[in-house]
Design an enzyme around this catalytic site. Structure first.
Site, mmCIF file in Angstrom:
data_model
loop_
_atom_site.group_PDB
_atom_site.id
_atom_site.type_symbol
_atom_site.label_atom_id
_atom_site.label_comp_id
_atom_site.label_asym_id
_atom_site.label_seq_id
_atom_site.Cartn_x
_atom_site.Cartn_y
_atom_site.Cartn_z
ATOM 1 N N ASP A 140 8.520 7.330 -0.781
ATOM 2 C CA ASP A 140 8.804 7.323 -2.275
ATOM 3 C C ASP A 140 10.500 7.625 -2.450
ATOM 4 O O ASP A 140 11.111 7.039 -2.741
ATOM 5 C CB ASP A 140 8.141 8.129 -3.210
ATOM 6 C CG ASP A 140 7.514 9.316 -2.725
ATOM 7 O OD1 ASP A 140 7.840 9.794 -1.749
ATOM 8 O OD2 ASP A 140 6.755 10.016 -3.374
ATOM 9 N N LYS A 175 3.877 8.358 4.421
ATOM 10 C CA LYS A 175 3.385 9.023 3.119
ATOM 11 C C LYS A 175 2.295 10.095 3.545
ATOM 12 O O LYS A 175 1.235 10.030 3.108
ATOM 13 C CB LYS A 175 3.078 8.098 2.194
ATOM 14 C CG LYS A 175 2.695 8.775 0.732
ATOM 15 C CD LYS A 175 3.733 8.467 -0.283
ATOM 16 C CE LYS A 175 3.205 9.192 -1.577
ATOM 17 N NZ LYS A 175 4.142 9.633 -2.372
ATOM 18 N N TYR A 197 -2.831 -4.144 5.999
ATOM 19 C CA TYR A 197 -3.085 -5.549 6.164
ATOM 20 C C TYR A 197 -4.150 -5.758 7.389
ATOM 21 O O TYR A 197 -4.297 -7.079 7.818
ATOM 22 C CB TYR A 197 -1.691 -5.860 6.601
ATOM 23 C CG TYR A 197 -0.556 -6.386 5.631
ATOM 24 C CD1 TYR A 197 0.040 -5.269 5.095
ATOM 25 C CD2 TYR A 197 -0.214 -7.537 5.267
ATOM 26 C CE1 TYR A 197 0.847 -5.307 4.040
ATOM 27 C CE2 TYR A 197 0.769 -7.717 4.380
ATOM 28 C CZ TYR A 197 1.170 -6.556 3.855
ATOM 29 O OH TYR A 197 2.222 -6.950 2.870
ATOM 30 N N ASP A 235 7.156 -4.029 3.814
ATOM 31 C CA ASP A 235 7.163 -5.022 3.191
ATOM 32 C C ASP A 235 7.874 -4.895 1.711
ATOM 33 O O ASP A 235 8.936 -5.545 1.400
ATOM 34 C CB ASP A 235 5.777 -5.434 2.822
ATOM 35 C CG ASP A 235 5.566 -6.749 1.822
ATOM 36 O OD1 ASP A 235 6.375 -7.704 2.269
ATOM 37 O OD2 ASP A 235 4.832 -6.750 0.757
HETATM 38 C C1 IPM Z 1 3.368 -13.171 1.735
HETATM 39 C C2 IPM Z 1 3.011 -11.974 2.349
HETATM 40 C C3 IPM Z 1 1.699 -11.964 3.202
HETATM 41 C C4 IPM Z 1 4.098 -11.468 3.333
HETATM 42 C C5 IPM Z 1 3.736 -9.921 3.664
HETATM 43 O O1 IPM Z 1 3.127 -9.037 2.740
HETATM 44 O O2 IPM Z 1 4.022 -9.675 4.768
HETATM 45 C C6 IPM Z 1 5.445 -11.403 2.316
HETATM 46 O O3 IPM Z 1 5.296 -10.407 1.313
HETATM 47 C C7 IPM Z 1 6.512 -10.991 3.469
HETATM 48 O O4 IPM Z 1 7.255 -10.154 3.176
HETATM 49 O O5 IPM Z 1 6.709 -11.642 4.544
#
Ligand code: IPM
Ligand code: NAD
Length: 326
Positions: free
Chosen positions: A199, A167, A120, A223
Site C-alpha cells: 500500500d 503485505k 490466481y 497486476d
Molecule cells: C485479465 C487478467 C486475467 C490479467 C491478470 O490479472 O493477469 C490482466 O489484468 C493482466 O494484467 O494481464
C-alpha cells in the site's frame, strides 16, 4: 533456423495491435514463421470455448507466443496460456519515453511479478449462497524461483536496487513466506535490497518512481501496481510484458481488449511492438530488440502519435512511421 511464433490476436484491439507487431518483426532480417491461433469471444460463440485445445497446443509447441488481448473471458484465455508456456515470471517494464506526456517522465522500472500463485491459484468456492472463500497459495519454491529470477534480471540489467513488495504485516503466513524467502535469496546476491509494504509502495511509486529499479511482487500486487505504473508513463498503450518460463515464453501488452476504442483503428500499438522487442531479446537478439525499441522511441518523440498520447494518428500510421524508422 526458422522460429515458429504462435500469434494469437484475441479480442478487441488485440486484433489491431498484433498485426502491427508482426509487420515490425517481418521488417527485420529474421526467419520467423507466424502461425495464427484462435481465441476470444467470437471463438467462444462459434466453438463453445474461448481457447480451443489446438491453440493451447500451438502455444506449447511454438518457440514463443505473441498474444494481443482478451475481453471479458480473459481469465479463461490468458491465464491458461501463461500456464501452457509454464511462465513463472511476468516481467513488466514501465519506462517513460521522451515526447510522451508521462505524468512522471523519470520512471524507468520493471515489475517481476510471480505468475502462478497467490489469489490466481484458482482455489475459490461458494460455502453457502451467501458465503464465498478464496485460498491464497504461496509456496517457498515458487517464491524462491521468482526472487532468484528478479535478482538475476537486476544483475543482467545493471539495476542498482531490488525491492520486494509484500503485505506481510497482515498476510503474515503467506506474504511472510514470500518476503522471508526473498530476503534469504538477497543474502546470496550483490544488489541493494529492500522490502516495501504494497500500500505504501503504491503511494511512493506515484510520488517518486525514480527510487525504483526492479520490483518483485506477488501475483495480484504485480497486476495492480503495473497498471498504476502505466499511468506514470502515458497509459496502458505503453506497457509491454514477457511471461517467461524455463523453456518457453509468451509476450503480450499489459492492456486488455479496450472495448471503448476497439474497431476504430486508433489503438496505440507501442505496448505490443515493445513486447515483440522483448521476444527478440528472449531469443538472444539484443541488437534487433534495441533497434525496434529505438524506432518506437523516435516515433513517440517526433510523432505521429495515437490519440491516447494526444495525437491523431491511426494504429497503421504509427506503425508505418516505426517501419520507416527501422
Ligand atoms: C485479465 C487478467 C486475467 C490479467 C491478470 O490479472 O493477469 C490482466 O489484468 C493482466 O494484467 O494481464
Ligand atoms: N491480458 C489481457 O488480455 C487483459 C488485460 C486486462 C484486461 N483485460 C480485459 O479487457 C477488457 C477491458 O478491460 P479494461 O477496460 O479494464 O482495460 P483495458 O486495458 O482494455 O483498457 C483500459 C483503458 O486503457 C485504454 N487502452 C488500453 N490499451 C490501449 C492502447 N493500446 N491504446 C490506446 N488506449 C488503450 C482503453 O481505451 C481504456 O480506456 C475486460 O474485459 C478485461 O477482462 C484483458
Amino acid at each position: 533456423m526458422t522460429k515458429e511464433i504462435a500469434a494469437i490476436p484475441g479480442d478487441g484491439i488485440g486484433q489491431e495491435v498484433l498485426p502491427a507487431a508482426i509487420d515490425v518483426l517481418e521488417a527485420l532480417d529474421r526467419d520467423f514463421e507466424f502461425v495464427e491461433g484462435r481465441a476470444g469471444n467470437a471463438v467462444y460463440e462459434r466453438e463453445g470455448t474461448p481457447l480451443p485445445e489446438e491453440t493451447r497446443e500451438l502455444a506449447r509447441e511454438a518457440d514463443a507466443t505473441l498474444f494481443g488481448a482478451a475481453g471479458e473471458l480473459a481469465a479463461d484465455i490468458i491465464l491458461p496460456l501463461r500456464q501452457d508456456v509454464e511462465a513463472f515470471a511476468n516481467v513488466r517494464p514501465a519506462r517513460a519515453y521522451p515526447g510522451v506526456d508521462g505524468v512522471k517522465p523519470e520512471t524507468d522500472l520493471v515489475f517481476v511479478r510471480e505468475n502462478t500463485q497467490g489469489v490466481y491459484a484458482g482455489i475459490e468456492s461458494d460455502l453457502t449462497d451467501d458465503v464465498a472463500t478464496l485460498t491464497r497459495l504461496i509456496t517457498g519454491e515458487a517464491s524462491r524461483k521468482i526472487a532468484e529470477y528478479g535478482f538475476e534480471y537486476a544483475d543482467e540489467h545493471d539495476a542498482d536496487r531490488i525491492t520486494v513488495a509484500h503485505k506481510a504485516n497482515v498476510m503474515r503466513t503467506t506474504d511472510g513466506l514470500f518476503v522471508d524467502t526473498a530476503a534469504e535469496v538477497a543474502e546470496e546476491m550483490d544488489v541493494e535490497y529492500d522490502e516495501a509494504l504494497i500500500d505504501a509502495l503504491a503511494m511512493h511509486l506515484v510520488m517518486h518512481p525514480e527510487d525504483y529499479d526492479v520490483i518483485v511482487t506477488p501475483n495480484l500486487a504485480g497486476d495492480v501496481l503495473s497498471d498504476l505504473a502505466a499511468g506514470l508513463v502515458g497509459g496502458l498503450g505503453m506497457l509491454p510484458s514477457a511471461n517467461v518460463g524455463d523453456d518457453n515464453a509468451l509476450f503480450e501488452p499489459v492492456h486488455g481488449s479496450a472495448p471503448d476504442i476497439a474497431g476504430e483503428g486508433i489503438a496505440n500499438p507501442s505496448a505490443m511492438i515493445l513486447s515483440a522487442a522483448m521476444m527478440l531479446e528472449y531469443f538472444g537478439d539484443d541488437e534487433d530488440g534495441q533497434r525496434v525499441r529505438n524506432a518506437v522511441e523516435t516515433v513517440l518523440e517526433d510523432g505521429p502519435r495515437t490519440p491516447d498520447l494526444g495525437g491523431d494518428a491511426s494504429t497503421e500510421e504509427f506503425t508505418d512511421a516505426v517501419l520507416e524508422e527501422l
